[in-house]
Scaffold this motif. Structure first.
Motif, short mmCIF file in Angstrom:
data_model
loop_
_atom_site.label_atom_id
_atom_site.label_comp_id
_atom_site.label_asym_id
_atom_site.label_seq_id
_atom_site.Cartn_x
_atom_site.Cartn_y
_atom_site.Cartn_z
N ASP A 112 0.64 -1.11 0.05
CA ASP A 112 -0.07 -0.08 -0.02
C ASP A 112 0.99 1.18 -0.08
OD1 ASP A 112 -2.65 0.64 -0.20
OD2 ASP A 112 -3.04 0.76 1.98
N TYR A 113 2.24 1.09 -0.26
CA TYR A 113 3.00 2.36 -0.30
C TYR A 113 2.59 3.24 -1.19
CZ TYR A 113 6.64 -0.69 2.00
OH TYR A 113 7.24 -1.54 2.84
N SER A 114 2.73 4.56 -0.84
CA SER A 114 2.07 5.95 -1.57
C SER A 114 0.64 5.84 -1.59
CB SER A 114 2.87 6.05 -2.71
OG SER A 114 1.84 5.39 -3.98
N HIS A 115 -0.02 4.90 -1.19
CA HIS A 115 -1.53 4.87 -0.92
C HIS A 115 -2.09 4.87 0.38
CE1 HIS A 115 -1.15 2.95 -5.33
NE2 HIS A 115 -1.28 4.12 -5.26
N GLY A 116 -3.02 4.06 0.69
CA GLY A 116 -3.50 3.94 2.24
C GLY A 116 -4.37 5.36 2.34
N GLN A 117 -4.08 5.85 3.77
CA GLN A 117 -4.90 6.91 4.06
C GLN A 117 -4.50 8.42 3.37
OE1 GLN A 117 -3.87 8.61 7.19
NE2 GLN A 117 -5.10 10.44 6.58
N THR A 138 -7.49 0.97 -1.81
CA THR A 138 -8.89 0.17 -1.85
C THR A 138 -9.70 0.77 -2.94
OG1 THR A 138 -9.73 1.53 -0.11
CG2 THR A 138 -8.64 -0.60 0.79
N GLY A 139 -9.57 2.05 -3.19
CA GLY A 139 -10.61 2.47 -4.26
C GLY A 139 -11.70 3.07 -3.44
N LYS A 140 -11.63 3.20 -2.05
CA LYS A 140 -12.95 3.43 -1.53
C LYS A 140 -12.69 4.87 -0.44
CE LYS A 140 -14.78 -1.31 -1.21
NZ LYS A 140 -15.06 -2.47 -0.33
N SER A 141 -13.79 5.17 0.24
CA SER A 141 -13.73 6.40 1.00
C SER A 141 -14.24 5.88 2.33
CB SER A 141 -14.14 7.63 0.50
OG SER A 141 -13.49 8.09 -0.83
N TYR A 142 -14.03 6.57 3.42
CA TYR A 142 -14.25 6.30 4.67
C TYR A 142 -14.72 7.31 5.55
CZ TYR A 142 -11.67 2.25 3.07
OH TYR A 142 -11.24 1.15 2.19
N GLY A 161 -15.74 4.13 -4.03
CA GLY A 161 -14.97 5.26 -4.99
C GLY A 161 -14.02 6.00 -3.91
N MET A 162 -13.01 6.38 -4.77
CA MET A 162 -11.79 7.45 -4.00
C MET A 162 -12.12 8.83 -4.17
SD MET A 162 -9.36 8.02 -2.62
CE MET A 162 -8.05 9.57 -2.89
N TYR A 180 -14.19 18.04 -3.16
CA TYR A 180 -13.46 17.33 -3.46
C TYR A 180 -12.92 17.25 -4.84
CZ TYR A 180 -16.97 14.48 -6.17
OH TYR A 180 -17.80 14.16 -6.83
N GLY A 181 -12.01 16.72 -5.32
CA GLY A 181 -11.49 16.62 -6.79
C GLY A 181 -10.27 16.73 -7.11
N ALA A 182 -9.81 16.68 -8.32
CA ALA A 182 -8.31 16.57 -8.67
C ALA A 182 -8.12 17.33 -9.87
CB ALA A 182 -7.60 15.27 -9.16
N GLY A 183 -7.02 17.67 -10.42
CA GLY A 183 -6.83 18.34 -11.94
C GLY A 183 -7.41 19.49 -11.84
N GLY A 184 -7.53 20.36 -10.57
CA GLY A 184 -7.89 21.72 -10.86
C GLY A 184 -9.47 21.96 -10.76
N THR A 185 -10.17 20.72 -10.55
CA THR A 185 -11.86 21.02 -10.78
C THR A 185 -12.28 20.61 -9.23
OG1 THR A 185 -11.69 20.38 -13.06
CG2 THR A 185 -13.83 19.95 -11.78
#
Length: 800
Positions: A112-117, A138-142, A161-162, A180-185
């Motif tokens: 899980d390196y660089s991933h996880g929480q 995991t590709g999930k949110s908590y 979903g992440m 939430y979001g990535a890429g400036g959106t």
């Protein structure tokens, strides 16, 4: 500083009420608490020089709480608390394990390196605390929830979903949202009313896009303040450093306008300070808590004042992050790593520890061998990064050092154990067992590391090795991240680690080569000290770690240090560590296992050519204040020379006139082979004293001697020890300063049946012939009847 566990047990078992104990926890030399008297003090940025990224901060009444990213480490999502925005301590974790798949448990080649929480959001609403984060592992949110953030347990809801770098909003109308979001959106989605998932047919739309290139915008923090919705964003456009943006609107789903609110490095260290939210103080001030990428140490928190300009929260002082800030109180500072002697009553480690990935809880113990961390090799590994149960604490800047004492008795062929500078480009110092059973001290790095390599490319590359003599060895890693000049500016990244071993914990030998540390996104965390043990051939072996000792260069050091729960400011046990004591004159010092008052080692002082050649310890002037009273204690013994020897515990200091002075704290006469205690529970340090040194010496002899359990405490604190010894007066067997019939009876009993103690025997030998006999009894009787006024010394025979 290694504190002997047996000393704590001795105190707890004692019926002598000389120490009032608040709990059975061992003393930790790094424990600091805030001062009583408030005053304006200057603190330096960064406020925490360690990897604490993606912070989210809130205030509830007078307490600030913060959550941070720890990715693949377990337990995860640490909750830290503070009263002053500067002094932070870990008080809880959101979870022990957030998932238990192959990635999280290092199974089947997964990790899980660089991933996880990732980038958690922390909020407080209607008596409950909420934390939200997503995981690419995991590709999930908590969603986690508790009513007691410091001590409570958390309920958990899982969402498919992440949701990247998300932020919770509890709006005034009772509806709840996630930005939430990535890429400036920036996107928004509505939660259900009980905060266990998203509302069916609820709000879900895009709020705005930054329109930037490169890292266009992420790290969202939404807050509603004075009628505006503010969304804070980190971005890293081309030809720019990282910047902090803010978008605002009076309507949650309305039109947002944006502004750069911070474009600054930290002093001469140019990496942009960004990503975080803002918080107000009880007296109405505002601050932003952001972070700065700072080389291999990781992403470090920076506190930035906020000024409101036309309802925009502008950060910095004249647009720049200040190197120093004034706060209206004393402070304890932050140190997220600390010593541990592994004295626990149950298998629950201090909060500073985190495992690399989920631990195998059947494969470690701090109770199986009391006072030791036992790491069992229940599974096979090829190198550090696929080994289970590596136990870690953060490395801290600007520099720090970690030491462990390793017992290799339980290791089998193919086993590796030791201390790591832990990251993708790791460096290890440890011991491995060859096929023929030979044990080798070694230094290794990750031979598979490169900018393009994956974790699966890793292998253990041994740089240097040498035979281990015996089973115990001390291992050390020195980390140097930066230097700091007189203006508070830090150097650019030095990022070097060096590796050492020792057989006595004092004399260190460098091994291998210097490691050039690299903050690799393959792991995405700053360097840590890692204690590891793994098998490469067969399972069933284990490593025992006696203690973990940690030192850090001062950074925002506490303005006032208070004692621990026992009332102690320091407690030096000399278990493989000289504990900052030094030798005086021609003397030399080292730890020795020949004797100990408690535990297995004491400090040996030898090679003395004068009585004043002893051992000394510099007293911390922030702790031991001139004019105030303190309690001091040290235990002393010796084995060579005369039957008795007189010892002093003294204070050397510079007085107000600049002259060196000496003041006796305690004194006592020791008997060869027996421990005595030099103690004073109410010693007043002279007013105007400076450059204070506590030292132990003899009155006249140059005998070798040992000291153990040296303790400095608050005034009036009684400290259990070997017992304070008075001077021996010939004829005064019971040391009541009177020679009477009781002493004669004790002497007669000793001649007939043997003496109960060596002290009685020495006092009864009034003619100093070396033997107690009827001549001594007659002399004591004559003294009682006033026939003599002093005891004559027997003539020595030629053969004596």
């Amino acid at each position: 500083m290694k504190m002997k566990s047996k000393f704590i047990l001795r105190i707890l078992a004692s019926t002598v009420s000389v120490v009032l104990l608040a709990s059975a926890l061992p003393f930790q030399s790094s424990e600091l608490t805030t001062a009583d008297a408030a005053q304006t003090t200057t603190i330096s940025n960064p406020i925490i020089w360690a990897d604490v990224p993606d912070e989210d901060i809130i205030r509830v009444d007078d307490t600030y709480y913060m959550v941070s990213t720890t990715m693949y480490f377990s337990p995860g999502a640490p909750i830290m608390k503070s009263k002053d925005l500067v002094s932070w301590e870990i008080c809880n974790y959101v979870y022990d394990t957030y998932a238990d798949g192959d990635k999280q448990t290092l199974k089947n080649g997964e990790n899980d390196y660089s991933h996880g929480q990732w980038a958690a959001s922390l909020r407080y609403h209607d008596g409950n605390f909420y934390v939200f984060f997503g995981s690419y592992g995991t590709g999930k949110s908590y969603i986690y929830k508790t009513s007691d953030i410091e001590n409570g347990t958390w309920t958990r809801s899982e969402i498919n979903g992440m949701y990247h770098d998300a932020s919770i909003l509890f709006d005034d109308d009772g509806r709840n949202y996630l930005v939430y979001g990535a890429g400036g959106t920036a996107k928004i989605k509505e939660f259900n009313s009980d905060m266990t998932g998203f509302k069916k047919d609820g709000v879900e739309q895009t709020l705005f896009s930054t329109g930037l290139d490169n890292l266009a915008g992420e790290g969202w923090h939404i807050q509603k303040i004075n009628g505006y919705y503010y969304i804070f964003v980190i971005a890293w456009p081309s030809n720019s450093k990282r910047i902090e943006l803010c978008y605002r609107s009076k309507e949650l789903l309305g039109t947002y306008e944006g502004k750069t609110i911070l474009n600054s490095g930290l002093g001469t260290y140019g990496s942009g300070v960004a990503q975080g939210g803002i918080v107000d103080t009880p007296d109405g001030k505002w601050y932003g808590l952001l972070f700065q990428d700072h080389g291999s140490v990781g992403r470090i928190p920076v506190l930035v004042p906020v000024t409101w300009e036309n309802n925009w929260p502008m950060m910095g002082v004249n647009g720049e992050v200040p190197l120093t800030l004034e706060i209206d109180s004393d402070y304890a500072g932050t140190q997220l790593t600390k010593d541990d002697d592994f004295t626990y009553s149950s298998n629950k480690l201090d909060l500073e520890w985190q495992w690399n990935h989920n631990p195998d809880n059947t494969a470690w113990s701090v109770t199986e061998r009391p006072g030791y961390l036992r790491l069992k090799n229940n599974t096979l590994a090829t190198n550090l990064l696929d080994a289970k149960n590596t136990l870690t604490q953060r490395a801290e800047g600007p520099s720090c050092s970690s030491v462990i004492k390793l017992d290799t008795s339980g290791m089998k062929a193919g086993d590796y154990a030791g201390l790591s500078a832990f990251q993708f480009k790791y460096g290890n110092v440890g011991v491995y067992v060859s096929d023929d059973g030979t044990k080798k001290i070694y230094m290794a790095n990750n031979g598979g590391y490169s900018d393009s390599a994956t974790v699966g490319d890793s292998y253990n590359n041994i740089i240097e090795q040498t035979n281990l003599s015996g089973n115990e060895i001390y291992l050390k890693v020195d980390f140097l991240f930066n230097t700091v000049d007189s203006t508070g500016n830090s150097s650019y990244n030095i990022d070097k680690a060096n590796f050492y071993y020792s057989y006595n914990g004092a004399d260190w030998k460098k091994i291998g080569e210097e490691l050039s540390m690299v903050y690799s996104l393959t792991l995405f965390t700053g360097y840590r000290s890692g204690i590891y043990s793994y098998a490469t051939k067969t399972t069933g072996g284990y490593a025992d770690i006696d203690y973990f000792d940690y030192e850090r260069a001062d950074w925002n050091a506490s303005t006032v240090i208070k004692p621990n729960e026992y009332g102690w400011y320091f407690a030096d046990g000399f278990e493989g560590d000289i504990c900052s004591w030094q030798a005086r004159g021609s003397a030399s010092i080292q730890t020795s296992g020949r004797t100990a008052y408690v535990g297995s080692e004491a400090l040996l002082i030898q090679n003395r050519t004068a009585a004043w050649n002893g051992a000394y310890k510099a007293l911390n002037p922030r702790v031991f204040l001139p004019g105030n009273e303190y309690s001091f204690s040290v235990n002393v013994t010796y084995f060579d020379g005369t039957a008795t020897d007189k010892f002093y515990l003294k204070l050397q200091y510079i007085d107000a006139n600049g002259d060196t002075q000496y003041n006796t704290i305690a004194e006592g006469t020791g008997i060869k082979g027996e421990w005595i205690q030099l103690a004073n529970t109410n010693y007043q340090i002279p007013a105007g004293a400076s450059n204070m040194q506590l030292y132990v010496e003899t009155a006249n002899t140059t005998n070798n001697f040992y000291i153990d359990e040296a303790i400095g405490a608050a005034d009036g604190i009684g400290i259990l020890g070997a017992g304070v010894s008075k001077d021996i007066i010939l004829g005064d067997l019971n040391s009541d300063n009177v020679i009477n019939a009781i002493d004669l009876c004790l002497a007669k009993h000793g001649v007939s049946y043997g003496f109960d103690s060596k002290r009685y025997e020495i006092a009864a030998d009034v003619d100093q012939s070396g033997t107690v006999d009827v001549t001594d009894l007659k002399l004591i009787q004559d003294f009682l009847f006033a026939k003599i006024t002093e005891f004559p010394i027997a003539e020595k025979q030629d053969n004596q």
